[in-house]
Design an enzyme around this catalytic site. Structure first.
Site, short mmCIF file in Angstrom:
data_model
loop_
_atom_site.label_atom_id
_atom_site.label_comp_id
_atom_site.label_asym_id
_atom_site.label_seq_id
_atom_site.Cartn_x
_atom_site.Cartn_y
_atom_site.Cartn_z
CG ASP A 8 -13.97 22.16 24.13
OD1 ASP A 8 -14.70 23.08 24.16
OD2 ASP A 8 -14.10 21.04 24.41
CG HIS A 9 -14.83 22.02 19.42
ND1 HIS A 9 -14.13 21.35 19.91
CD2 HIS A 9 -15.98 21.57 19.42
CE1 HIS A 9 -14.53 20.12 20.09
NE2 HIS A 9 -15.84 20.21 19.94
CB CYS A 65 -15.09 22.20 27.58
SG CYS A 65 -15.53 21.23 28.98
N GLY A 66 -17.75 22.12 26.72
CA GLY A 66 -19.14 22.14 26.50
C GLY A 66 -19.86 21.85 28.03
CB THR A 67 -20.44 19.63 30.40
OG1 THR A 67 -19.17 18.82 30.44
CG2 THR A 67 -21.25 19.00 29.51
N GLY A 68 -17.80 21.59 31.12
CA GLY A 68 -16.58 21.83 32.24
C GLY A 68 -16.14 20.49 32.83
N GLY A 70 -14.90 17.53 31.30
CA GLY A 70 -13.72 17.16 30.76
C GLY A 70 -12.44 18.11 30.97
CG HIS A 98 -14.90 26.10 51.99
ND1 HIS A 98 -16.06 25.73 52.57
CD2 HIS A 98 -14.91 27.42 52.86
CE1 HIS A 98 -16.70 26.45 53.46
NE2 HIS A 98 -16.08 27.78 53.68
CG ASN A 99 -12.41 23.06 47.92
OD1 ASN A 99 -13.85 23.41 47.53
ND2 ASN A 99 -12.59 22.33 48.73
NE ARG A 109 -21.66 22.03 22.88
CZ ARG A 109 -21.20 20.89 22.30
NH1 ARG A 109 -21.11 19.80 22.89
NH2 ARG A 109 -20.32 21.17 21.12
NE ARG A 132 -14.56 24.56 58.57
CZ ARG A 132 -15.28 25.45 58.35
NH1 ARG A 132 -14.67 26.72 59.07
NH2 ARG A 132 -16.29 25.63 57.71
CG HIS A 133 -11.65 25.54 54.89
ND1 HIS A 133 -12.76 24.63 54.52
CD2 HIS A 133 -12.27 26.79 55.27
CE1 HIS A 133 -13.65 25.22 55.41
NE2 HIS A 133 -13.72 26.48 55.52
NE ARG A 136 -11.73 19.97 56.70
CZ ARG A 136 -12.80 20.71 57.27
NH1 ARG A 136 -13.09 21.56 56.30
NH2 ARG A 136 -13.29 20.36 58.19
#
Length: 147
Positions: A8-9, A65-68, A70, A98-99, A109, A132-133, A136
């Site tokens: 985003d911006h 984005c600013g924080t990740g 959203g 793992h994921n 930011r 094992r992952h 999950r």
């Protein structure tokens, strides 16, 4: 590997740096926008990248984005996505190992260029461990289908 990237911006300034990092490491990059730092809504770009990753099997995405936060919330609404909000090398590495995360999310930011580069290195170099992952991850994906 092919990577779809969007921001985003608030993530636009570092997006170009990430595109160059990926290209330098030999990856194909598709920039889904935006094309300037004019104000935009992050869910629109999270959806673009997430749908591209789902539709183009075997690819991954990066959202900024600013924080990740959203971007990760929005991307995870798309069936088939495992978007991981990461902060450093270790979290990016574990997101893949793992994921089996298929989208890396982080914030411009809150992450400097060195940390961003280390996350890119970890995410792009780490393979899913399976074992094992795998069970999950299957349970996570079943949650999306349970609605």
């Amino acid at each position: 590997m092919k990577y779809y990237i969007g921001s985003d911006h608030a993530g636009f300034a570092v997006k170009g740096l990430v595109v160059e990092m990926l290209k330098e490491r030999g990856h194909e990059v598709v920039d889904l926008g935006p094309e300037s730092d004019a104000r935009v809504d992050y869910p629109d770009y999270a959806e673009k990248v997430a749908r591209a990753v789902v539709e183009d099997a075997g690819t991954h995405g990066i959202l900024i984005c600013g924080t990740g936060i959203g971007m990760s919330i929005a991307a995870n609404k798309v069936d088939g996505i495992r978007a991981a909000h990461c902060h450093d090398y270790y979290t990016a590495q574990m997101a893949r190992a793992h994921n089996d995360a298929n989208i890396l999310c982080f914030g411009e930011r809150v992450s400097g260029p060195g940390v961003i580069e280390s996350m890119i290195d970890a995410f792009t170099a780490t393979e899913f461990e399976g074992g094992r992952h795998a069970g999950r991850v299957e349970k996570i994906m079943a949650l999306q289908k349970s609605h």
